[in-house]
Every structure is written in structure tokens, then in C-alpha cells.
Design a protein around this motif. Structure first.
Motif, PDB file in Angstrom:
ATOM      1  N   MET A   1      40.314  44.113  42.983  1.00 28.00           N
ATOM      2  CA  MET A   1      40.348  43.264  41.792  1.00 28.00           C
ATOM      3  C   MET A   1      41.598  43.647  41.014  1.00 28.00           C
ATOM      4  N   THR A   2      42.432  42.657  40.700  1.00 34.32           N
ATOM      5  CA  THR A   2      43.678  42.969  40.027  1.00 34.32           C
ATOM      6  C   THR A   2      44.254  41.758  39.309  1.00 34.32           C
ATOM      7  N   ALA A   3      45.028  42.029  38.287  1.00 37.08           N
ATOM      8  CA  ALA A   3      45.768  40.965  37.603  1.00 37.08           C
ATOM      9  C   ALA A   3      47.069  40.672  38.342  1.00 37.08           C
ATOM     10  N   LYS A   4      47.462  41.570  39.254  1.00 33.35           N
ATOM     11  CA  LYS A   4      48.706  41.405  40.011  1.00 33.35           C
ATOM     12  C   LYS A   4      48.409  40.585  41.266  1.00 33.35           C
ATOM     13  N   VAL A   5      48.566  39.271  41.155  1.00 34.62           N
ATOM     14  CA  VAL A   5      48.188  38.408  42.269  1.00 34.62           C
ATOM     15  C   VAL A   5      49.335  37.532  42.768  1.00 34.62           C
ATOM     16  N   GLN A   6      50.568  38.037  42.660  1.00 33.37           N
ATOM     17  CA  GLN A   6      51.684  37.346  43.311  1.00 33.37           C
ATOM     18  C   GLN A   6      51.425  37.408  44.819  1.00 33.37           C
ATOM     19  N   SER A   7      51.880  36.412  45.556  1.00 28.91           N
ATOM     20  CA  SER A   7      51.547  36.349  46.976  1.00 28.91           C
ATOM     21  C   SER A   7      51.984  37.599  47.739  1.00 28.91           C
ATOM     22  N   ASP A   8      53.148  38.183  47.398  1.00 30.47           N
ATOM     23  CA  ASP A   8      53.584  39.389  48.105  1.00 30.47           C
ATOM     24  C   ASP A   8      52.690  40.579  47.765  1.00 30.47           C
ATOM     25  N   GLU A   9      52.203  40.620  46.517  1.00 27.89           N
ATOM     26  CA  GLU A   9      51.296  41.710  46.126  1.00 27.89           C
ATOM     27  C   GLU A   9      49.964  41.574  46.852  1.00 27.89           C
ATOM     28  N   VAL A  10      49.425  40.352  46.893  1.00 25.09           N
ATOM     29  CA  VAL A  10      48.168  40.107  47.597  1.00 25.09           C
ATOM     30  C   VAL A  10      48.327  40.476  49.069  1.00 25.09           C
ATOM     31  N   GLN A  11      49.432  40.060  49.673  1.00 22.98           N
ATOM     32  CA  GLN A  11      49.669  40.386  51.087  1.00 22.98           C
ATOM     33  C   GLN A  11      49.722  41.899  51.294  1.00 22.98           C
ATOM     34  N   GLY A  12      50.300  42.607  50.328  1.00 21.80           N
ATOM     35  CA  GLY A  12      50.354  44.068  50.408  1.00 21.80           C
ATOM     36  C   GLY A  12      48.965  44.684  50.406  1.00 21.80           C
ATOM     37  N   TYR A  13      48.066  44.155  49.565  1.00 21.40           N
ATOM     38  CA  TYR A  13      46.688  44.685  49.526  1.00 21.40           C
ATOM     39  C   TYR A  13      45.971  44.404  50.842  1.00 21.40           C
ATOM     40  N   LEU A  14      46.188  43.223  51.399  1.00 22.74           N
ATOM     41  CA  LEU A  14      45.553  42.881  52.673  1.00 22.74           C
ATOM     42  C   LEU A  14      46.093  43.777  53.787  1.00 22.74           C
ATOM     43  N   THR A  15      47.394  44.068  53.731  1.00 23.00           N
ATOM     44  CA  THR A  15      48.007  44.962  54.714  1.00 23.00           C
ATOM     45  C   THR A  15      47.422  46.372  54.604  1.00 23.00           C
ATOM     46  N   GLN A  16      47.052  46.765  53.383  1.00 23.37           N
ATOM     47  CA  GLN A  16      46.462  48.093  53.168  1.00 23.37           C
ATOM     48  C   GLN A  16      44.999  48.144  53.604  1.00 23.37           C
ATOM     49  N   GLY A  17      44.471  47.034  54.084  1.00 20.51           N
ATOM     50  CA  GLY A  17      43.117  47.047  54.611  1.00 20.51           C
ATOM     51  C   GLY A  17      42.076  46.347  53.764  1.00 20.51           C
ATOM     52  N   ALA A  18      42.493  45.641  52.730  1.00 23.79           N
ATOM     53  CA  ALA A  18      41.516  44.911  51.918  1.00 23.79           C
ATOM     54  C   ALA A  18      41.057  43.663  52.660  1.00 23.79           C
ATOM     55  N   ALA A  19      39.769  43.339  52.513  1.00 23.45           N
ATOM     56  CA  ALA A  19      39.232  42.117  53.105  1.00 23.45           C
ATOM     57  C   ALA A  19      39.539  40.919  52.217  1.00 23.45           C
ATOM     58  N   GLY A  20      39.843  41.188  50.934  1.00 22.51           N
ATOM     59  CA  GLY A  20      40.148  40.111  50.010  1.00 22.51           C
ATOM     60  C   GLY A  20      40.626  40.651  48.680  1.00 22.51           C
ATOM     61  N   VAL A  21      41.119  39.743  47.844  1.00 22.74           N
ATOM     62  CA  VAL A  21      41.608  40.098  46.518  1.00 22.74           C
ATOM     63  C   VAL A  21      41.019  39.105  45.518  1.00 22.74           C
ATOM     64  N   ILE A  22      40.421  39.630  44.454  1.00 21.72           N
ATOM     65  CA  ILE A  22      39.868  38.793  43.387  1.00 21.72           C
ATOM     66  C   ILE A  22      40.736  38.980  42.155  1.00 21.72           C
ATOM     67  N   PRO A  23      41.276  37.874  41.631  1.00 21.19           N
ATOM     68  CA  PRO A  23      42.142  37.987  40.463  1.00 21.19           C
ATOM     69  C   PRO A  23      41.367  38.314  39.190  1.00 21.19           C
ATOM     70  N   LYS A  24      42.001  39.115  38.337  1.00 22.92           N
ATOM     71  CA  LYS A  24      41.482  39.369  36.996  1.00 22.92           C
ATOM     72  C   LYS A  24      42.283  38.511  36.040  1.00 22.92           C
ATOM     73  N   PRO A  25      41.675  37.965  35.010  1.00 24.12           N
ATOM     74  CA  PRO A  25      40.241  38.079  34.737  1.00 24.12           C
ATOM     75  C   PRO A  25      39.437  37.225  35.720  1.00 24.12           C
ATOM     76  N   PHE A  26      38.282  37.729  36.118  1.00 23.38           N
ATOM     77  CA  PHE A  26      37.429  36.998  37.047  1.00 23.38           C
ATOM     78  C   PHE A  26      36.366  36.233  36.261  1.00 23.38           C
ATOM     79  N   ASP A  27      35.761  35.253  36.893  1.00 22.67           N
ATOM     80  CA  ASP A  27      34.690  34.477  36.279  1.00 22.67           C
ATOM     81  C   ASP A  27      33.366  35.146  36.633  1.00 22.67           C
ATOM     82  N   PRO A  28      32.651  35.693  35.633  1.00 21.47           N
ATOM     83  CA  PRO A  28      31.395  36.386  35.923  1.00 21.47           C
ATOM     84  C   PRO A  28      30.363  35.507  36.636  1.00 21.47           C
ATOM     85  N   LEU A  29      30.423  34.203  36.387  1.00 24.47           N
ATOM     86  CA  LEU A  29      29.439  33.309  37.004  1.00 24.47           C
ATOM     87  C   LEU A  29      29.702  33.070  38.483  1.00 24.47           C
ATOM     88  N   THR A  30      30.936  33.276  38.920  1.00 24.78           N
ATOM     89  CA  THR A  30      31.252  33.028  40.332  1.00 24.78           C
ATOM     90  C   THR A  30      31.616  34.303  41.099  1.00 24.78           C
TER      91      THR A  30
END
Length: 133
Positions: A88-117
Motif C-alpha cells: 500500500m503506497t501513495a507512490k503509484v507511478q507506473s515505474d514505482e509499481v513495476q518495481g514493487y511487483l519486481t520485488q515480489g509483490a502480488a499487487g499494489v493498492i494506492p493510498k489513500p484507499f477506499d475503505p469500502l472497496t
């Protein structure tokens, strides 16, 4: 909790108390998950054996041990190398997201997130990861 998802136990690591409280409400009350919330990577490493999570939800930016470092430490523990992890992060530029996925994340949820979803987003990532409950 939807019976088809197979996901029950989540370990969340988030250093901000307000965000942790909102996520707890979203995941426990709305999502029906059994949640263990930790305020640091070190606390997560101490509690992971007790809660036996099926999925790990990690804040990226935390003091001392950030999300990627916490995930790396968890991956070295016996039996936790393949557990799906979501950043979960506010840093959701496509290269940053790709970096998290490369580090082994199954997904990235942007902050702020919607509590209902939030719970549905996590279930979707869980299902896409092909995880088995």
C-alpha cells in the motif's frame, strides 16, 4: 468473508495509527477477515508465526524497516517465501509499481484507499495470484 475466496488471515504492517485503524475496520468489519495489525516490520516478524497469515499487506514507507525490507525478511522465514504480499503506497507511478511487483509483490493498492472497496481489492489480488487457502 466470501466462502469462495479461501482467504481468511491477513497480516498488515502499517506505521500510521489512523491508516491502520481505517484498514482494520475495512478488513475486519466490512471484509470479514481475521487481521493481525502491526506497526513495524520488526513487530510483523515477531508476530507472523502466531497469526500464520495467508496474505501480507505492507505499507511501503515506514521508519527503520520499510515495506520492501520487511517483505525481504519475511521471505527468508521458513514457509513464507511464496505468501502473496500487497504493498500500500501513495507512490503509484507506473515505474514505482513495476518495481514493487519486481520485488515480489502480488499487487499494489494506492493510498489513500477506499475503505469500502479495500477488502474486494485484496480478494481480487489474491485470486489473481492463484493463491490457495
Amino acid at each position: 468473508m466470501t466462502p469462495d475466496s479461501g482467504l481468511n488471515r491477513i497480516l498488515m504492517v502499517e506505521d500510521e495509527p489512523d491508516i491502520r485503524a481505517v484498514a482494520e475496520l475495512a478488513l475486519e468489519a466490512i471484509g470479514g477477515f481475521q487481521l493481525t495489525a502491526c506497526e513495524s516490520g520488526q513487530q510483523a516478524l515477531e508476530q507472523i508465526g502466531e497469526c500464520q497469515p495467508q496474505l501480507i499487506l505492507l505499507d511501503v514507507m515506514m521508519p527503520v524497516m520499510d515495506g520492501p525490507a520487511t517483505l525481504e525478511a519475511i521471505r527468508r522465514l521458513p514457509g513464507y517465501a511464496e505468501i502473496p504480499a500487497v504493498f500500500m503506497t501513495a507512490k503509484v507511478q507506473s515505474d514505482e509499481v513495476q518495481g514493487y511487483l519486481t520485488q515480489g509483490a502480488a499487487g499494489v493498492i494506492p493510498k489513500p484507499f477506499d475503505p469500502l472497496t479495500l477488502a474486494d481489492e485484496i480478494r481480487e489480488i489474491w485470486n489473481q495470484a492463484g493463491a490457495i487457502g
